[in-house]
Design an enzyme around this catalytic site. Structure first.
Site, PDB file in Angstrom:
ATOM      1  N   HIS A   1      -2.490   7.235 -29.359  1.00 29.91           N
ATOM      2  CA  HIS A   1      -3.033   6.463 -28.237  1.00 29.91           C
ATOM      3  C   HIS A   1      -2.022   5.413 -27.756  1.00 29.91           C
ATOM      4  CE1 HIS A   1      -6.660   8.538 -29.524  1.00 29.91           C
ATOM      5  NE2 HIS A   1      -6.388   8.127 -30.747  1.00 29.91           N
TER       6      HIS A   1
ATOM      7  N   HIS B   1      -3.111   8.011 -36.838  1.00 30.17           N
ATOM      8  CA  HIS B   1      -4.400   7.745 -36.188  1.00 30.17           C
ATOM      9  C   HIS B   1      -5.329   7.031 -37.164  1.00 30.17           C
ATOM     10  CE1 HIS B   1      -4.177  10.232 -32.433  1.00 30.17           C
ATOM     11  NE2 HIS B   1      -3.159  10.779 -33.111  1.00 30.17           N
TER      12      HIS B   1
ATOM     13  N   GLU C   1      -5.413  10.598 -40.302  1.00 32.20           N
ATOM     14  CA  GLU C   1      -6.499   9.691 -39.901  1.00 32.20           C
ATOM     15  C   GLU C   1      -6.658   8.748 -41.096  1.00 32.20           C
ATOM     16  OE1 GLU C   1      -8.065   9.604 -37.048  1.00 32.20           O
ATOM     17  OE2 GLU C   1      -7.917  11.584 -36.130  1.00 32.20           O
TER      18      GLU C   1
ATOM     19  N   GLU D   1      -7.728   1.124 -32.474  1.00 25.55           N
ATOM     20  CA  GLU D   1      -6.921   2.143 -33.138  1.00 25.55           C
ATOM     21  C   GLU D   1      -5.486   2.108 -32.628  1.00 25.55           C
ATOM     22  OE1 GLU D   1      -8.310   6.115 -32.447  1.00 25.55           O
ATOM     23  OE2 GLU D   1      -6.676   7.032 -33.595  1.00 25.55           O
TER      24      GLU D   1
HETATM   25 ZN    ZN Z   1      -6.793   8.761 -32.670  1.00 22.27          ZN
END
Ligand code: ZN
Length: 331
Positions: free
Chosen positions: A115, A207, A288, A152
């Site tokens: 992102h 992430h 993640e 995030e």
């Molecule tokens: Zn993400």
């Protein structure tokens, strides 16, 4: 968080399934659907309820194509030092891989901070569709955030910078897909191509997830075999799997973070719906790092000291991977 479309259930253990059912019931439908609604590429949230239901009635062994992680890890060639199974206690005793200032000289790492802090102000740009080989998908998404508003995108950029510092100190050349130096994006197809563009030996996307508040833990996502349109992951599936196993073990050792209890299996998932993996031509995985909607994970991820440990786990995994790759290539 990485947008998913019709991701199949990955649970297998009876205990885990029972636990999932137990937490899903008090959460109610709204809880699961609320979670999926945050996932930008699955707006209907239609996969949530079947997934929970399937988990509850499918306690059998995994149908995954993945071999047993321990056996696979043990058979990985030329690892120095050998990768130990994940410790069950504090990670401090973990022996770091050989890491002098020149051990990674000549190697290039592509880090992809998921992102962009500016994405939320550029929805038109990030919502346009891009080709990921076997589908079309949004250019990028805003990502998730903790309940207190730590995003995030801030997290992934911070951890990526910390990992860059560690890897640079070991002699590697580190390229970041974005370094807070552009207003939005880049799009996921550009993120995927960035590995080849940088002539990187390996790539890794950072992430944090936005799962159900009751779920915690981290997981690693490896590329499935995709040969469609512009995507051909045939050459990267196997090395990416080696990287994924190393990352799972090193991240766990460095942070003490448990494997995710709400998604994936033993901290590992394989997906074919992520443009960032489908279009990569260098070995690449996603991590993640935790669930930002879970209070325990959120507390960890908001702590700079924990983020340093996260970066350490990532840097250690990449170091061991590159060292093994170097030996295999006879460099
Ligand atoms: Zn993400």
């Amino acid at each position: 968080m990485t947008g998913s479309a019709a991701r199949p259930p990955r649970r297998s253990a009876l205990l885990r399934a029972v636990t999932a059912a137990a937490v899903a019931v008090p959460l109610g439908t709204a809880g699961w659907f609320g979670w999926r609604a945050l996932d930008h590429s699955d707006p209907a949230g239609a996969t949530a309820a079947p997934r929970a239901a399937t988990a509850a009635v499918s306690p059998g062994p995994s149908t995954s194509e993945e071999p047993a992680p321990t056996a696979d890890t043990a058979s990985a060639p030329s690892l120095t030092p050998p990768v130990a199974p994940p410790p069950t206690t504090a990670p401090a005793a973990e022996t770091p891989p050989a890491a002098d200032a020149t051990s990674l000289a000549g190697r290039t790492v592509l880090l992809d901070p998921g992102h962009n802090p500016g994405n939320s102000a550029h929805t038109a740009e990030i919502n346009r569709q891009v080709d990921i080989g076997n589908a079309r998908k949004e250019c990028d998404t805003t990502g998730t955030e903790t309940n207190a508003g730590y995003t995030e995108a801030e997290y992934t950029l911070d951890v990526s910078r910390r990992a860059r510092a560690l890897l640079t100190a070991r002699g590697a050349t580190v390229v970041l897909v974005q370094d807070g130096d552009r207003p939005w994006g880049p799009c996921i197809d550009e993120r995927a191509r960035a590995g080849a563009d940088a002539h990187a030996d390996v790539a890794l996307s950072v992430h944090a997830d936005g799962g159900p508040a009751s779920g915690s833990g981290f997981h690693v996502i490896m590329p499935g075999r995709v040969v469609a349109g512009k995507a051909n992951t045939s050459a990267i599936v196997e090395p990416s799997r080696r990287l994924g196993l190393l990352l799972r073990d090193r991240f766990h050792a460095a942070t003490g973070e448990p494997y995710a209890d709400y998604v994936a299996e033993d901290g590992l998932d394989t997906r074919s719906d992520l443009g960032g993996l489908n279009l990569s031509t260098v070995p690449k995985v996603f991590i993640e790092c935790g669930n930002m909607r879970n209070s325990t994970d959120a507390k960890r991820m908001t702590d700079p000291q924990w983020r340093q440990q996260a970066a350490q786990g990532i840097a250690d995994a990449l170091t061991v991977f590159l060292t093994a790759q170097e030996k295999a290539e006879g460099r």
